[in-house]
Design a protein around this motif. Structure first.
Motif, PDB file in Angstrom:
ATOM      1  N   TYR A  96       0.836  -1.200   0.000  1.00 48.82           N
ATOM      2  CA  TYR A  96       0.000   0.000   0.000  1.00 48.82           C
ATOM      3  C   TYR A  96       0.868   1.245   0.000  1.00 48.82           C
ATOM      4  CZ  TYR A  96      -4.038  -2.920   1.091  1.00 48.82           C
ATOM      5  OH  TYR A  96      -5.037  -3.859   1.048  1.00 48.82           O
ATOM      6  N   ALA A  97       0.459   2.216  -0.822  1.00 51.69           N
ATOM      7  CA  ALA A  97       1.183   3.490  -0.897  1.00 51.69           C
ATOM      8  C   ALA A  97       0.226   4.565  -1.386  1.00 51.69           C
ATOM      9  CB  ALA A  97       2.385   3.370  -1.836  1.00 51.69           C
ATOM     10  N   HIS A  98       0.629   5.806  -1.209  1.00 52.19           N
ATOM     11  CA  HIS A  98      -0.137   6.921  -1.745  1.00 52.19           C
ATOM     12  C   HIS A  98      -0.067   6.879  -3.274  1.00 52.19           C
ATOM     13  CE1 HIS A  98      -1.432  11.021  -2.609  1.00 52.19           C
ATOM     14  NE2 HIS A  98      -1.797  11.148  -1.343  1.00 52.19           N
ATOM     15  N   PRO A  99      -1.165   7.162  -3.974  1.00 51.58           N
ATOM     16  CA  PRO A  99      -1.134   7.106  -5.442  1.00 51.58           C
ATOM     17  C   PRO A  99      -0.067   7.983  -6.080  1.00 51.58           C
ATOM     18  CG  PRO A  99      -3.407   7.175  -4.682  1.00 51.58           C
ATOM     19  CD  PRO A  99      -2.540   7.366  -3.461  1.00 51.58           C
ATOM     20  N   LEU A 100       0.332   9.083  -5.421  1.00 53.47           N
ATOM     21  CA  LEU A 100       1.369   9.941  -5.992  1.00 53.47           C
ATOM     22  C   LEU A 100       2.752   9.290  -5.965  1.00 53.47           C
ATOM     23  CD1 LEU A 100       0.315  13.458  -4.647  1.00 53.47           C
ATOM     24  CD2 LEU A 100       0.064  12.564  -6.965  1.00 53.47           C
ATOM     25  N   GLU A 101       2.897   8.183  -5.260  1.00 55.68           N
ATOM     26  CA  GLU A 101       4.158   7.424  -5.268  1.00 55.68           C
ATOM     27  C   GLU A 101       4.127   6.266  -6.261  1.00 55.68           C
ATOM     28  OE1 GLU A 101       7.277   7.959  -3.123  1.00 55.68           O
ATOM     29  OE2 GLU A 101       6.154   9.772  -3.645  1.00 55.68           O
ATOM     30  N   PHE A 102       2.990   6.013  -6.883  1.00 58.16           N
ATOM     31  CA  PHE A 102       2.867   4.811  -7.718  1.00 58.16           C
ATOM     32  C   PHE A 102       3.902   4.747  -8.835  1.00 58.16           C
ATOM     33  CE2 PHE A 102      -1.511   2.667  -7.168  1.00 58.16           C
ATOM     34  CZ  PHE A 102      -1.369   2.687  -5.793  1.00 58.16           C
ATOM     35  N   SER A 103       4.179   5.875  -9.480  1.00 61.89           N
ATOM     36  CA  SER A 103       5.102   5.816 -10.626  1.00 61.89           C
ATOM     37  C   SER A 103       6.508   5.416 -10.211  1.00 61.89           C
ATOM     38  CB  SER A 103       5.136   7.172 -11.348  1.00 61.89           C
ATOM     39  OG  SER A 103       5.572   8.194 -10.472  1.00 61.89           O
ATOM     40  N   TYR A 104       6.848   5.593  -8.920  1.00 64.47           N
ATOM     41  CA  TYR A 104       8.165   5.187  -8.417  1.00 64.47           C
ATOM     42  C   TYR A 104       8.159   3.758  -7.891  1.00 64.47           C
ATOM     43  CZ  TYR A 104       8.203  10.266  -8.385  1.00 64.47           C
ATOM     44  OH  TYR A 104       8.057  11.583  -8.740  1.00 64.47           O
ATOM     45  N   LEU A 105       6.976   3.166  -7.804  1.00 57.37           N
ATOM     46  CA  LEU A 105       6.831   1.812  -7.278  1.00 57.37           C
ATOM     47  C   LEU A 105       6.320   0.818  -8.323  1.00 57.37           C
ATOM     48  CD1 LEU A 105       5.205   2.765  -3.847  1.00 57.37           C
ATOM     49  CD2 LEU A 105       7.594   2.132  -4.250  1.00 57.37           C
ATOM     50  N   ASN A 106       6.005   1.331  -9.517  1.00 53.75           N
ATOM     51  CA  ASN A 106       5.545   0.432 -10.582  1.00 53.75           C
ATOM     52  C   ASN A 106       6.466   0.457 -11.795  1.00 53.75           C
ATOM     53  OD1 ASN A 106       4.945   2.821 -11.945  1.00 53.75           O
ATOM     54  ND2 ASN A 106       2.727   2.642 -11.692  1.00 53.75           N
ATOM     55  N   GLY A 107       7.685   0.965 -11.598  1.00 51.31           N
ATOM     56  CA  GLY A 107       8.695   0.907 -12.638  1.00 51.31           C
ATOM     57  C   GLY A 107       8.623   1.982 -13.701  1.00 51.31           C
ATOM     58  N   LYS A 108       7.772   2.995 -13.531  1.00 51.85           N
ATOM     59  CA  LYS A 108       7.533   3.942 -14.614  1.00 51.85           C
ATOM     60  C   LYS A 108       8.331   5.237 -14.535  1.00 51.85           C
ATOM     61  CE  LYS A 108       2.931   2.169 -15.637  1.00 51.85           C
ATOM     62  NZ  LYS A 108       1.478   2.452 -15.699  1.00 51.85           N
ATOM     63  N   VAL A 135      11.394   0.947  -8.313  1.00 53.57           N
ATOM     64  CA  VAL A 135      11.167  -0.489  -8.170  1.00 53.57           C
ATOM     65  C   VAL A 135       9.852  -0.799  -8.869  1.00 53.57           C
ATOM     66  CG1 VAL A 135      12.446  -0.596  -6.001  1.00 53.57           C
ATOM     67  CG2 VAL A 135       9.972  -0.227  -5.954  1.00 53.57           C
ATOM     68  N   ASN A 136       9.557  -2.081  -9.014  1.00 57.56           N
ATOM     69  CA  ASN A 136       8.317  -2.444  -9.715  1.00 57.56           C
ATOM     70  C   ASN A 136       7.593  -3.558  -8.958  1.00 57.56           C
ATOM     71  OD1 ASN A 136       6.253  -3.013 -11.441  1.00 57.56           O
ATOM     72  ND2 ASN A 136       7.517  -3.313 -13.255  1.00 57.56           N
ATOM     73  N   VAL A 137       6.556  -3.157  -8.224  1.00 59.08           N
ATOM     74  CA  VAL A 137       5.687  -4.129  -7.542  1.00 59.08           C
ATOM     75  C   VAL A 137       4.249  -3.938  -8.017  1.00 59.08           C
ATOM     76  CG1 VAL A 137       7.145  -4.461  -5.516  1.00 59.08           C
ATOM     77  CG2 VAL A 137       5.503  -2.568  -5.543  1.00 59.08           C
ATOM     78  N   GLU A 138       4.094  -3.556  -9.279  1.00 60.61           N
ATOM     79  CA  GLU A 138       2.776  -3.207  -9.809  1.00 60.61           C
ATOM     80  C   GLU A 138       1.708  -4.280  -9.573  1.00 60.61           C
ATOM     81  OE1 GLU A 138       0.958  -0.903 -13.632  1.00 60.61           O
ATOM     82  OE2 GLU A 138       2.673  -2.231 -13.965  1.00 60.61           O
ATOM     83  N   PRO A 139       1.999  -5.575  -9.732  1.00 63.67           N
ATOM     84  CA  PRO A 139       0.930  -6.559  -9.515  1.00 63.67           C
ATOM     85  C   PRO A 139       0.373  -6.568  -8.094  1.00 63.67           C
ATOM     86  CG  PRO A 139       2.757  -7.545 -10.730  1.00 63.67           C
ATOM     87  CD  PRO A 139       3.232  -6.223 -10.222  1.00 63.67           C
TER      88      PRO A 139
END
Length: 257
Positions: A96-108, A135-139
């Motif tokens: 779980y993370a804030h959506p504004l961090e997603f691009s740094y946690l889904n490899g983008k 990093v990439n933990v998108e799934p």
């Protein structure tokens, strides 16, 4: 003042359901009472070399093959998300993370370059060498609930505390006024190698060299100060508590320049 008890696991207990593990210059936090056996949560994942230390500490604290209900990320910088991919895969749990961090946690996306000329000290000068790639933990990646509750952490809420990172969060429990501040507030200086290694308790804003929005960081410190916490567990430095800590936090909130 720190409130810590060695558990024999390498983890330092702070309350019956909160403990932290120092990994070189960064901390990870374990939420969950091992005596109750009703699940636990890992907050942040340390450096890329931290996987084994975290797994070993978790199994000693919570039992063989201990698996968290979730991993919650304060933000995605390399020293907080370094072992995220390995641990999420090992345990097969949601992140779980804030959506504004997603691009740094889904490899983008990568974080902006560090600024070695702010804050002074050798750590600041070395900061351009620190990893910035995602990093990439998108799934397994999930957004934090919009109502500010925290999954598997009843009684806690998340607070958006940007500045150091756009989606940085801190964790707050009102009942005992406990704050897990991530890097929004840290309790030892991070610009100096000496201070980072010695872990002398002090109150600081986020590491300057990796904080692109200082105005937002200042507002985040003011938000946390207004809570008047009793115990602060930060991403860097020892936990601190009590009236002296609050006085230093108040001073920081009015002098973060």
């Amino acid at each position: 003042m720190a409130l810590t008890t060695e558990t024999g696991s390498g983890v330092l207990a702070l309350t019956p359901d909160l403990a932290y593990l120092r990994l070189s210059i960064v901390n990870v936090v374990f939420y969950g009472d091992p005596k109750k056996g009703d699940g636990w949560v890992l907050i942040d994942t340390g450096l890329s070399t931290s996987r084994k230390s975290i797994v070993d500490a978790a199994e000693r604290r919570f039992g063989p093959n201990a698996k968290p209900s979730a991993i919650i990320m304060t933000h995605g910088h390399f020293d907080h998300a370094g072992s995220l991919e390995a641990l999420a895969l090992h345990w097969d749990v949601p992140v779980y993370a804030h959506p504004l961090e997603f691009s740094y946690l889904n490899g983008k996306a990568s974080y902006p370059p560090a600024d070695p000329f702010v804050g002074g000290g050798l750590m600041a000068l070395l900061s351009p060498l620190f990893p910035r790639s995602p990093v990439n933990v998108e799934p397994r990646l999930k957004p934090l609930p919009p109502d500010q509750t925290l999954p598997h952490m009843p009684g806690w809420k998340w607070l958006h505390t940007p500045g150091h990172a756009p989606g940085h969060i801190s964790l707050w429990r009102e009942t005992d006024r406990t704050l897990i501040s991530g890097d929004a507030v840290v309790t030892t200086g991070q610009e100096s190698v000496y201070e980072a290694l010695m872990q002398t308790p002090e109150m600081h804003g986020p590491p300057r060299y990796f904080t692109p929005d200082w105005n937002a960081a200042e507002n985040s410190v003011k938000l946390l100060n207004a809570l008047e916490p009793e115990l602060v567990i930060s991403g860097h430095g020892p936990p601190v508590k009590g009236a002296g800590m609050r006085e230093r936090l108040r001073h920081l909130a009015t002098n973060l320049t």
